[in-house]
Design a protein around this motif. Structure first.
Motif: not given
Length: 190
Positions: A117-142
């Motif tokens: 998977k690419a080491n670049f992610l582009q998503t809309k922001v949520g509330k202040h300091s909230q990180k993209p939920r997509e990162i969990y899926g990437l980490l779970e692949l490991l």
């Protein structure tokens, strides 16, 4: 005691200035308790496997401190994942800060992930300091289990969570294994 193979953290970084915007109602310190770098470095980590990976969120202005925390936690920097935040605008003293960095480090002789998977992610922001939920899926692949999230604000199935902002008071780990963190009073770095 659980020995975690994956540590995911989004510390409540403290900035030199009290706000990152133009008034006293913006910035991290106005939204939640922040921690000075010394406290983040000294944060009591849960039990970690000899071979484990760290994924540490860091804003661009604080990158040197991100590397300092990584070293204090006994991890060696390997690479990074970049998140481009899609938004109308953001704060910034020199440029508009639309990128955050997820530093990746390892301890022990952890085999490289070879994740395709690419080491670049582009998503809309949520509330202040909230990180993209997509990162969990990437980490779970490991497939690095068990996993723990530090400074967590919500729970995710398959992950342990430790954080002052969790919606309930029951921690995944018992307080005997990992006592709650009491931050020192907020102060500015020189």
């Amino acid at each position: 005691m659980t020995k975690y193979k994956l540590l995911y953290a989004d510390p409540p970084w403290q900035y030199n200035n009290m706000t990152t915007g133009r008034n006293n109602t913006s910035g991290a310190a106005a939204k939640y308790k922040t921690m000075p770098i010394e406290d983040i470095c000294a944060y009591p980590l849960p039990e970690l496997a000899r071979q484990s990976a760290l994924f540490l969120w860091c804003t661009t202005p604080l990158l040197p401190y991100g590397f300092e925390v990584m070293a204090a936690w006994d991890y060696t920097y390997k690479t990074a994942i970049y998140w481009r935040k899609i938004m109308s605008q953001d704060m910034g003293n020199y440029f508009r800060g639309q990128v955050e960095v997820l530093l990746v480090g390892t301890r022990g002789k952890l085999t490289p992930f070879h994740c395709q998977k690419a080491n670049f992610l582009q998503t809309k922001v949520g509330k202040h300091s909230q990180k993209p939920r997509e990162i969990y899926g990437l980490l779970e692949l490991l497939d690095l289990n068990p996993k723990v999230e530090l400074f967590a604000r919500e729970r995710r199935q398959g992950w342990d969570a430790i954080g002052l902002e969790l919606p309930d008071t029951m921690q995944t780990l018992s307080e005997r294994e990992h006592p709650p963190y009491t931050p020192t009073p907020t102060r500015q770095r020189e």
